[in-house]
Design a protein around this motif. Structure first.
Motif, PDB file in Angstrom:
ATOM      1  N   ARG A  45       0.829  -1.204   0.000  1.00  0.00           N
ATOM      2  CA  ARG A  45       0.000   0.000   0.000  1.00  0.00           C
ATOM      3  C   ARG A  45       0.869   1.263   0.000  1.00  0.00           C
ATOM      4  O   ARG A  45       0.642   2.179  -0.789  1.00  0.00           O
ATOM      5  N   VAL A  46       1.870   1.305   0.862  1.00  0.00           N
ATOM      6  CA  VAL A  46       2.725   2.499   0.944  1.00  0.00           C
ATOM      7  C   VAL A  46       3.521   2.675  -0.344  1.00  0.00           C
ATOM      8  O   VAL A  46       3.653   3.799  -0.841  1.00  0.00           O
ATOM      9  N   ARG A  47       4.016   1.601  -0.904  1.00  0.00           N
ATOM     10  CA  ARG A  47       4.731   1.717  -2.186  1.00  0.00           C
ATOM     11  C   ARG A  47       3.820   2.282  -3.270  1.00  0.00           C
ATOM     12  O   ARG A  47       4.246   3.117  -4.074  1.00  0.00           O
ATOM     13  N   GLU A  60      -4.819  13.854  -1.295  1.00  0.00           N
ATOM     14  CA  GLU A  60      -6.270  13.887  -1.528  1.00  0.00           C
ATOM     15  C   GLU A  60      -6.621  13.170  -2.829  1.00  0.00           C
ATOM     16  O   GLU A  60      -7.632  12.488  -2.919  1.00  0.00           O
ATOM     17  N   ASP A  61      -5.753  13.318  -3.848  1.00  0.00           N
ATOM     18  CA  ASP A  61      -5.974  12.617  -5.116  1.00  0.00           C
ATOM     19  C   ASP A  61      -5.891  11.106  -4.936  1.00  0.00           C
ATOM     20  O   ASP A  61      -6.547  10.353  -5.655  1.00  0.00           O
ATOM     21  N   VAL A  62      -5.063  10.662  -3.995  1.00  0.00           N
ATOM     22  CA  VAL A  62      -4.831   9.230  -3.784  1.00  0.00           C
ATOM     23  C   VAL A  62      -6.046   8.557  -3.146  1.00  0.00           C
ATOM     24  O   VAL A  62      -6.307   7.383  -3.394  1.00  0.00           O
ATOM     25  N   ARG A  63      -6.800   9.303  -2.375  1.00  0.00           N
ATOM     26  CA  ARG A  63      -7.924   8.724  -1.622  1.00  0.00           C
ATOM     27  C   ARG A  63      -8.866   7.864  -2.475  1.00  0.00           C
ATOM     28  O   ARG A  63      -9.234   6.766  -2.061  1.00  0.00           O
ATOM     29  N   PRO A  64      -9.271   8.297  -3.686  1.00  0.00           N
ATOM     30  CA  PRO A  64     -10.177   7.449  -4.486  1.00  0.00           C
ATOM     31  C   PRO A  64      -9.562   6.114  -4.917  1.00  0.00           C
ATOM     32  O   PRO A  64     -10.267   5.216  -5.340  1.00  0.00           O
ATOM     33  N   PHE A  65      -8.254   5.985  -4.795  1.00  0.00           N
ATOM     34  CA  PHE A  65      -7.577   4.752  -5.209  1.00  0.00           C
ATOM     35  C   PHE A  65      -7.466   3.741  -4.071  1.00  0.00           C
ATOM     36  O   PHE A  65      -6.872   2.680  -4.258  1.00  0.00           O
ATOM     37  N   LEU A  66      -8.012   4.041  -2.901  1.00  0.00           N
ATOM     38  CA  LEU A  66      -7.853   3.158  -1.736  1.00  0.00           C
ATOM     39  C   LEU A  66      -8.221   1.714  -2.038  1.00  0.00           C
ATOM     40  O   LEU A  66      -7.583   0.798  -1.533  1.00  0.00           O
ATOM     41  N   GLY A  67      -9.214   1.496  -2.864  1.00  0.00           N
ATOM     42  CA  GLY A  67      -9.663   0.151  -3.168  1.00  0.00           C
ATOM     43  C   GLY A  67      -8.652  -0.694  -3.918  1.00  0.00           C
ATOM     44  O   GLY A  67      -8.748  -1.924  -3.913  1.00  0.00           O
ATOM     45  N   CYS A  68      -7.686  -0.075  -4.537  1.00  0.00           N
ATOM     46  CA  CYS A  68      -6.716  -0.865  -5.310  1.00  0.00           C
ATOM     47  C   CYS A  68      -5.275  -0.674  -4.844  1.00  0.00           C
ATOM     48  O   CYS A  68      -4.360  -1.228  -5.458  1.00  0.00           O
ATOM     49  N   LEU A  69      -5.058   0.038  -3.773  1.00  0.00           N
ATOM     50  CA  LEU A  69      -3.687   0.299  -3.308  1.00  0.00           C
ATOM     51  C   LEU A  69      -2.994  -0.930  -2.734  1.00  0.00           C
ATOM     52  O   LEU A  69      -1.777  -0.939  -2.603  1.00  0.00           O
ATOM     53  N   ASP A  70      -3.748  -1.958  -2.403  1.00  0.00           N
ATOM     54  CA  ASP A  70      -3.148  -3.147  -1.816  1.00  0.00           C
ATOM     55  C   ASP A  70      -2.726  -4.178  -2.856  1.00  0.00           C
ATOM     56  O   ASP A  70      -2.178  -5.225  -2.518  1.00  0.00           O
ATOM     57  N   GLN A  71      -2.968  -3.884  -4.117  1.00  0.00           N
ATOM     58  CA  GLN A  71      -2.582  -4.790  -5.203  1.00  0.00           C
ATOM     59  C   GLN A  71      -1.154  -4.496  -5.645  1.00  0.00           C
ATOM     60  O   GLN A  71      -0.731  -3.343  -5.673  1.00  0.00           O
ATOM     61  N   GLU A  72      -0.432  -5.536  -6.003  1.00  0.00           N
ATOM     62  CA  GLU A  72       0.949  -5.364  -6.460  1.00  0.00           C
ATOM     63  C   GLU A  72       1.020  -4.538  -7.737  1.00  0.00           C
ATOM     64  O   GLU A  72       1.911  -3.747  -7.908  1.00  0.00           O
ATOM     65  N   ALA A  79     -12.329   5.326 -15.358  1.00  0.00           N
ATOM     66  CA  ALA A  79     -12.670   6.664 -15.844  1.00  0.00           C
ATOM     67  C   ALA A  79     -12.411   7.700 -14.754  1.00  0.00           C
ATOM     68  O   ALA A  79     -11.909   8.794 -15.022  1.00  0.00           O
ATOM     69  N   GLY A  80     -12.720   7.359 -13.515  1.00  0.00           N
ATOM     70  CA  GLY A  80     -12.475   8.272 -12.390  1.00  0.00           C
ATOM     71  C   GLY A  80     -11.001   8.541 -12.182  1.00  0.00           C
ATOM     72  O   GLY A  80     -10.597   9.681 -11.924  1.00  0.00           O
ATOM     73  N   ALA A  81     -10.194   7.492 -12.299  1.00  0.00           N
ATOM     74  CA  ALA A  81      -8.745   7.661 -12.139  1.00  0.00           C
ATOM     75  C   ALA A  81      -8.189   8.548 -13.240  1.00  0.00           C
ATOM     76  O   ALA A  81      -7.334   9.409 -12.994  1.00  0.00           O
TER      77      ALA A  81
END
Length: 125
Positions: A45-47, A60-72, A79-81
């Motif tokens: 996640r941190v990487r 703040e931009d990173v927040r919408p990506f929380l659902g996929c931050l744990d993937q390698e 579209a949102g990204a």
């Protein structure tokens, strides 16, 4: 893992990790001695957070990506990204344009000052 271990594993600082946690991007538990304790999955996640920040995103931009931050690896962007990326790019382009204008004004002021000094000087000699 403790905060120092996570910092070393991800090439960041404990201060940055506390900032990410305060922003709600990572979570920790507490050991009996009060130290922060992170799951192994926090490394990925941190990487990923750092990769997004290095690409020009804000926390703040990173927040919408929380659902996929744990993937390698990230899959194709949503579209949102893409909207977030385009918005961030537009902000950066406006800042670059403003900085370029400031640079040009400063360069012109220096050139004018040098010309004035050059004409006001008397030859010594």
């Amino acid at each position: 893992m403790r905060i120092g271990e996570l910092a070393r594993a991800t090439g960041t600082t404990a201060r940055a990790l506390r900032h990410y946690e305060q922003a709600g991007l990572i979570d920790s538990g507490r050991a009996a001695n009060g130290y922060r304790v992170y799951e192994e999955s926090a490394v990925t996640r941190v990487r990923n957070i750092r990769s997004l920040l290095e690409a020009g995103f804000t926390l703040e931009d990173v927040r919408p990506f929380l659902g996929c931050l744990d993937q390698e690896a990230f899959g194709p962007p949503s579209a949102g990204a893409l909207r977030i990326a385009r918005d961030r790019l537009a902000v950066l382009e406006r800042r670059i344009a403003a900085q370029s204008e400031t640079r040009d004004r400063l360069a012109a002021a220096i050139a004018g000052a040098e010309a004035a000094v050059g004409t006001a000087r008397t030859p010594s000699g």
